[in-house]
Design a protein around this motif. Sequence first.
Motif, PDB file in Angstrom:
ATOM      1  N   CYS A  44      81.431  48.159  68.092  1.00  0.00           N
ATOM      2  CA  CYS A  44      80.883  47.243  69.085  1.00  0.00           C
ATOM      3  C   CYS A  44      79.404  47.502  69.340  1.00  0.00           C
ATOM      4  CB  CYS A  44      81.659  47.362  70.390  1.00  0.00           C
ATOM      5  SG  CYS A  44      81.737  49.037  71.083  1.00  0.00           S
ATOM      6  N   THR A  45      78.873  48.608  68.827  1.00  0.00           N
ATOM      7  CA  THR A  45      77.458  48.917  69.020  1.00  0.00           C
ATOM      8  C   THR A  45      76.573  48.416  67.888  1.00  0.00           C
ATOM      9  OG1 THR A  45      77.664  51.080  67.943  1.00  0.00           O
ATOM     10  CG2 THR A  45      78.066  50.999  70.320  1.00  0.00           C
ATOM     11  N   ILE A  46      77.173  47.791  66.878  1.00  0.00           N
ATOM     12  CA  ILE A  46      76.388  47.266  65.755  1.00  0.00           C
ATOM     13  C   ILE A  46      75.799  45.912  66.132  1.00  0.00           C
ATOM     14  CG2 ILE A  46      76.594  46.256  63.443  1.00  0.00           C
ATOM     15  CD1 ILE A  46      78.376  48.509  62.658  1.00  0.00           C
ATOM     16  N   GLY A  47      74.499  45.745  65.881  1.00  0.00           N
ATOM     17  CA  GLY A  47      73.847  44.470  66.159  1.00  0.00           C
ATOM     18  C   GLY A  47      74.470  43.353  65.339  1.00  0.00           C
ATOM     19  N   PRO A  48      74.840  42.237  65.966  1.00  0.00           N
ATOM     20  CA  PRO A  48      75.601  41.210  65.253  1.00  0.00           C
ATOM     21  C   PRO A  48      74.787  40.326  64.319  1.00  0.00           C
ATOM     22  CG  PRO A  48      75.185  40.514  67.503  1.00  0.00           C
ATOM     23  CD  PRO A  48      74.667  41.928  67.392  1.00  0.00           C
ATOM     24  N   LEU A  49      73.492  40.163  64.546  1.00  0.00           N
ATOM     25  CA  LEU A  49      72.743  39.142  63.819  1.00  0.00           C
ATOM     26  C   LEU A  49      72.712  39.370  62.312  1.00  0.00           C
ATOM     27  CD1 LEU A  49      69.773  38.352  66.213  1.00  0.00           C
ATOM     28  CD2 LEU A  49      71.929  37.127  65.916  1.00  0.00           C
ATOM     29  N   CYS A  50      72.293  40.565  61.886  1.00  0.00           N
ATOM     30  CA  CYS A  50      72.207  40.811  60.441  1.00  0.00           C
ATOM     31  C   CYS A  50      73.596  40.855  59.819  1.00  0.00           C
ATOM     32  CB  CYS A  50      71.440  42.106  60.152  1.00  0.00           C
ATOM     33  SG  CYS A  50      72.252  43.610  60.740  1.00  0.00           S
TER      34      CYS A  50
END
Length: 240
Positions: A44-50
């Motif tokens: 859940c801490t991974i940035g979603p955009l890339c």
Amino acid sequence: MIVETDEAMRTHLDEILQRSETAKKTARSFLSLESASLTLGVMCTIGPLCFISFLNAFRERYPGVEVTVIEGAANHLTDLLTEGTLDIALLARPEPFDHRLRAEPVYRERFGLAFSTGHPFETRNTLHLTDVQGEAYLERINCEYGNHIDELCRNIGFDIRSAFRSEREDWILAMIAARMGVCFIAEYSANHPGVCHRPVVDPEIIREVSLVSVADRAPSPAISAFAKAVTEHDWQTAEA
């Protein structure tokens, strides 16, 4: 009796042939990924955009693969992976992974301080751990590097005291934008209107995100295709 037996045998053989052809068709469909499924765990801490950009590219390449994404904290996803609930997962942690798991690095990103636009930090290119002193701190409960950062701060003589704590990454980012405080966060996750980010140096804190699977579990064709696509993807361009 002989005629009836022959007819029964032919019927039985026809049924076997039909089942065999159905099995072959299913196998060909499975191997060609025309119809396959994959359950993916994502921290859940991974940035979603890339990552969403990657998923879109994977979907275009393998439209027959149904991907289910399960989000959660790193330790919880590791448990789901070893239990067999997940096929594969994107995880990061400061310490080595369990020996039962296979981890293949995907991309690296720097930790730093996130703060609101207009903050004095905005005029600087880099920050230090000590810069958090005197700031209202917003704690990300699910941060897999939280204990590691706390220990680094204690080693240089101070403790981080939180003004607010939340397990919701979006709430923390919204509070930062509202000028309620600052927090340590990985650079590609600090993507929110009104939020700026500067990397921490001396010491530099790097998070390595890996594609993690169970070491002794044979991958399906869908998992193999997904793993290959992840390793071939240009994450640096996607994250820029």
